[in-house]
Design an enzyme around this catalytic site. Structure first.
Site, short mmCIF file in Angstrom:
data_model
loop_
_atom_site.label_atom_id
_atom_site.label_comp_id
_atom_site.label_asym_id
_atom_site.label_seq_id
_atom_site.Cartn_x
_atom_site.Cartn_y
_atom_site.Cartn_z
N GLU A 69 0.83 -1.21 0.00
CA GLU A 69 0.00 0.00 0.00
C GLU A 69 0.87 1.26 0.00
O GLU A 69 1.78 1.42 0.82
CB GLU A 69 -0.94 0.01 1.21
CG GLU A 69 -1.95 1.14 1.11
CD GLU A 69 -3.03 1.07 2.18
OE1 GLU A 69 -3.47 -0.05 2.54
OE2 GLU A 69 -3.44 2.14 2.65
N LYS A 97 -8.24 -1.13 10.63
CA LYS A 97 -7.56 -1.49 9.38
C LYS A 97 -6.25 -0.70 9.27
O LYS A 97 -5.21 -1.23 8.87
CB LYS A 97 -8.48 -1.21 8.18
CG LYS A 97 -7.99 -1.79 6.87
CD LYS A 97 -7.00 -0.92 6.15
CE LYS A 97 -6.56 -1.52 4.83
NZ LYS A 97 -5.55 -0.70 4.16
N ASP A 100 2.47 -15.61 10.65
CA ASP A 100 1.16 -15.87 10.06
C ASP A 100 0.25 -14.67 10.31
O ASP A 100 -0.30 -14.50 11.40
CB ASP A 100 0.61 -17.14 10.74
CG ASP A 100 -0.75 -17.55 10.21
OD1 ASP A 100 -1.41 -16.73 9.54
OD2 ASP A 100 -1.16 -18.69 10.50
N HIS A 114 -1.48 10.29 -0.08
CA HIS A 114 -1.67 9.03 -0.76
C HIS A 114 -1.49 9.21 -2.26
O HIS A 114 -0.75 8.49 -2.91
CB HIS A 114 -3.08 8.54 -0.45
CG HIS A 114 -3.31 7.11 -0.76
ND1 HIS A 114 -2.87 6.10 0.06
CD2 HIS A 114 -3.92 6.53 -1.80
CE1 HIS A 114 -3.22 4.96 -0.46
NE2 HIS A 114 -3.85 5.18 -1.60
C1 MEV Z 1 -5.99 3.20 4.83
O1 MEV Z 1 -5.31 2.04 4.42
C2 MEV Z 1 -6.05 3.28 6.32
C3 MEV Z 1 -6.90 4.43 6.87
O2 MEV Z 1 -8.20 4.38 6.29
C4 MEV Z 1 -6.99 4.23 8.37
C5 MEV Z 1 -7.99 5.13 9.07
O3 MEV Z 1 -8.94 5.58 8.45
O4 MEV Z 1 -7.77 5.34 10.29
C6 MEV Z 1 -6.31 5.77 6.53
#
Ligand code: MEV
Length: 429
Positions: free
Chosen positions: A79, A261, A277, A377
């Site tokens: 990513e 996430k 793992d 990003h």
């Molecule tokens: C993107 O991979 C992760 C985010 O969405 C985490 C978040 O929103 O806290 C930027």
């Protein structure tokens, strides 16, 4: 002059940085990175009938200080902005904060859980009695049998507990034995499952009940890591916004999912790079997030609060990883990564992974409550877009410049902007 950003280093400079910081030789690093791609025999040792490898980019947190130790942390991740965000946040913390992590409870109590299911007990009370009588004997048998090596190293089976569950589909009772095993430096999945299978005939003979399945549980809540991050004298407006972002995740499972996430972006990248793992760690952390708080359905794994002038973040969750066994020992890149980390113990590695997760969460929340993540990003995403174009290096540099300007003015860009920029540049030439 401020230190040059790692992204401005050439590949040779990056490798030399690693040599300097880790004491490894350049040859050792290059060999460990090249071997897997050329060695299908290695893949044969992992899975059935492989026909190649799926390679992920390996990046680096250049300098992360936790518990007073400074680490170079390799990350396996595809990513775009994770590595950049981690480096930025790690140097923010290095300038004005501190990151610590510890494992909860005593070393000897760090156990993984193996489950032995008896789907429907004929006589729950009798079963309970038999289990009480035989627990000590089963623990000793396991520690003389499949867990003997671990036992000699101070680990092995520490306890066996019985849980009686109401069956949902009839009025029966399910028996579940939890075998707790200290796996020392291993992750412990195979060891604890082996112990459960080994005990199966003894349990059946003693209790006159039928064991239906034996497997570890990935909800390793007997091995919890806490990481804390304090940012001193933070800009109060920023601090309060981060606190509010954290509160959003506490109130709303939809937000908690994405919040977590982001934490997993950091956690998985180290778990994968060390040959561990990551599905097991993911399953453990998400199930912990769903069960840790009886009042909410799914909770954030890290939260942030203002305490006076400081912003304080806390991560808590299970991270069961190993530094021996399986892929960690056999994959040359995983071995290299562990060496880069100074060959940590499994508990030290779990703490470091928790620290990276918390740091990544802070980086994401800081960006979300200020400029938003698209700017950073997409800035990095421009690199990907340009990579796909058939253009000369000089044309690519011009396209990069024009896309950056476009991103600043219109706040979004796409592949078609990159293609248009190339067409315009080609027309002028
Ligand atoms: C993107 O991979 C992760 C985010 O969405 C985490 C978040 O929103 O806290 C930027």
């Amino acid at each position: 002059m401020p230190p040059k950003a790692f992204s401005c280093y050439t590949l040779e400079d990056r490798l030399h940085y690693l040599v300097e910081k880790t004491g490894l030789s350049l040859l050792e690093i290059k060999e460990a990175l090249e071997t897997p791609a050329q060695n299908l025999e290695l893949a044969e040792a992992f899975i059935e009938a492989p026909f190649g490898y799926f390679a992920l980019p390996l990046g680096l947190v250049k300098s992360l200080t936790m518990n007073g130790e400074t680490y170079c942390v390799p990350l396996a991740i595809e990513e775009t902005s994770v590595v950049a965000a981690l480096n930025k946040t790690a140097s923010w913390v290095e300038r004005s904060g501190r990151l610590t992590a510890h494992i909860n409870g005593d070393q000897k109590d760090q156990t993984v859980i193996g489950q032995i299911q008896i789907a429907s007990l004929k006589d729950p009370e009798r079963f309970q009695r038999h289990v009480r009588d035989a627990t000590r004997e089963w623990i000793d048998l396991a520690n003389k049998g499949p867990a003997a090596t671990l036992f000699q190293r101070g680990g092995g089976v520490t306890d066996i507990n019985l849980r009686l569950l109401s069956r949902q589909k009839d009025s029966g009772v399910m028996g579940v034995l939890h075998v707790r095993l200290n796996p020392c430096e291993a992750m412990g999945a195979n060891q604890v499952t082996q112990v459960c299978e080994f005990l199966k005939p003894y349990i059946e003979a003693k209790t006159d009940e039928k064991v239906t399945l034996c497997i570890l549980s990935n909800l390793t809540d007997q091995k919890l890591i806490t990481a804390n991050l304090v940012l001193e004298n933070i800009d109060p407006e920023l601090g309060h916004k981060i606190e509010e972002a954290s509160h959003f995740a506490i109130c709303d499972p939809y937000r908690a999912a994405t919040h977590n996430k982001g934490i997993m972006n950091g956690i998985d990248a180290v778990v994968i790079a060390t040959g561990n793992d990551w599905r097991a760690v993911e399953a453990g952390l998400h199930s912990y997030g769903a069960t840790k708080d009886a009042t909410s359905s799914y909770a954030p794994l890290a939260t942030w609060q203002m305490q006076g002038a400081d912003l304080v973040g806390t991560f808590k969750g299970p991270i069961a990883v190993g530094t021996v066994g399986g892929v960690t020992r056999r994959h040359p890149t995983a071995q290299l990564v562990l060496k880069c980390l100074g060959n940590p113990s499994s508990n030290e590695l779990s703490c470091l992974i928790a620290g990276v997760g918390l740091l990544q969460n802070l980086g994401a929340l800081r960006a979300l409550v200020s400029e938003g993540i698209i700017q950073g990003h997409m800035g990095l995403h421009i690199k990907n877009m340009i990579h796909r174009l058939e253009a000369t290096p000089e044309q690519k540099e011009n396209i990069r410049h024009s896309l950056r300007l476009k991103l600043q003015s219109q706040k979004h860009i796409s592949d078609s902007d990159a293609k248009k920029a190339l067409a315009e540049i080609a027309k002028v030439a």
